[in-house]
Motif scaffolding. Structure first.
Motif, PDB file in Angstrom:
ATOM      1  N   LEU A 130       4.272 -13.725  -1.654  1.00 31.69           N
ATOM      2  CA  LEU A 130       4.323 -15.131  -1.098  1.00 31.69           C
ATOM      3  C   LEU A 130       5.159 -14.959   0.344  1.00 31.69           C
ATOM      4  O   LEU A 130       5.078 -15.377   1.161  1.00 31.69           O
ATOM      5  N   LEU A 131       6.500 -14.438   0.100  1.00 32.13           N
ATOM      6  CA  LEU A 131       7.354 -14.429   1.162  1.00 32.13           C
ATOM      7  C   LEU A 131       7.464 -13.270   2.148  1.00 32.13           C
ATOM      8  O   LEU A 131       7.907 -13.282   3.219  1.00 32.13           O
ATOM      9  N   LEU A 132       6.802 -12.011   1.668  1.00 33.73           N
ATOM     10  CA  LEU A 132       6.932 -10.904   2.388  1.00 33.73           C
ATOM     11  C   LEU A 132       5.528 -10.884   3.407  1.00 33.73           C
ATOM     12  O   LEU A 132       4.536 -11.346   2.841  1.00 33.73           O
ATOM     13  N   PRO A 133       5.835 -10.585   4.621  1.00 30.59           N
ATOM     14  CA  PRO A 133       4.580 -10.525   5.489  1.00 30.59           C
ATOM     15  C   PRO A 133       3.698  -9.422   5.217  1.00 30.59           C
ATOM     16  O   PRO A 133       4.046  -8.568   4.478  1.00 30.59           O
ATOM     17  N   SER A 134       2.359  -9.854   5.169  1.00 31.80           N
ATOM     18  CA  SER A 134       1.222  -8.667   4.904  1.00 31.80           C
ATOM     19  C   SER A 134       1.152  -7.721   5.938  1.00 31.80           C
ATOM     20  O   SER A 134       1.512  -7.881   7.041  1.00 31.80           O
ATOM     21  N   ARG A 135       0.913  -6.542   5.839  1.00 28.74           N
ATOM     22  CA  ARG A 135       0.644  -5.264   6.717  1.00 28.74           C
ATOM     23  C   ARG A 135      -0.793  -5.220   7.148  1.00 28.74           C
ATOM     24  O   ARG A 135      -1.092  -4.266   7.835  1.00 28.74           O
ATOM     25  N   ASP A 136      -1.759  -6.002   6.921  1.00 32.83           N
ATOM     26  CA  ASP A 136      -2.894  -6.311   7.576  1.00 32.83           C
ATOM     27  C   ASP A 136      -3.043  -6.105   9.137  1.00 32.83           C
ATOM     28  O   ASP A 136      -2.449  -6.862   9.808  1.00 32.83           O
TER      29      ASP A 136
END
Length: 77
Positions: free
Chosen positions: A71-77
């Motif tokens: 939930l807290l870490l940004p996605s790398r997409d």
């Protein structure tokens, strides 16, 4: 030492910064009370859970750590 280098202080730091000055003291008191309430609840049920779940308690808390990372870490997409 590990507490200060991990997510431990965020429960105190983030609420003190996100509320406007007009309501900051009241909002911080609600935040602190909620933090203490949930700490009390976890402390009261921990030993009972440990006796009943054994190693499953590690999996139980580990699941919540994984949810927080997702939930807290940004996605790398």
């Amino acid at each position: 030492m590990g507490f200060a280098w991990s997510w431990g202080p965020l429960g105190w730091l983030v609420p003190s910064e996100i509320f406007p000055l007009e309501i900051r003291s009241a909002a911080q008191s609600v935040t602190v009370a909620t933090n203490m309430l949930f700490t009390f609840v976890v402390a009261q049920i921990f030993l009972t859970m440990l006796c009943h779940m054994k190693f499953g308690l590690f999996i139980f808390f580990g699941f919540f750590v994984l949810v927080m990372f997702r939930l807290l870490l940004p996605s790398r997409d």
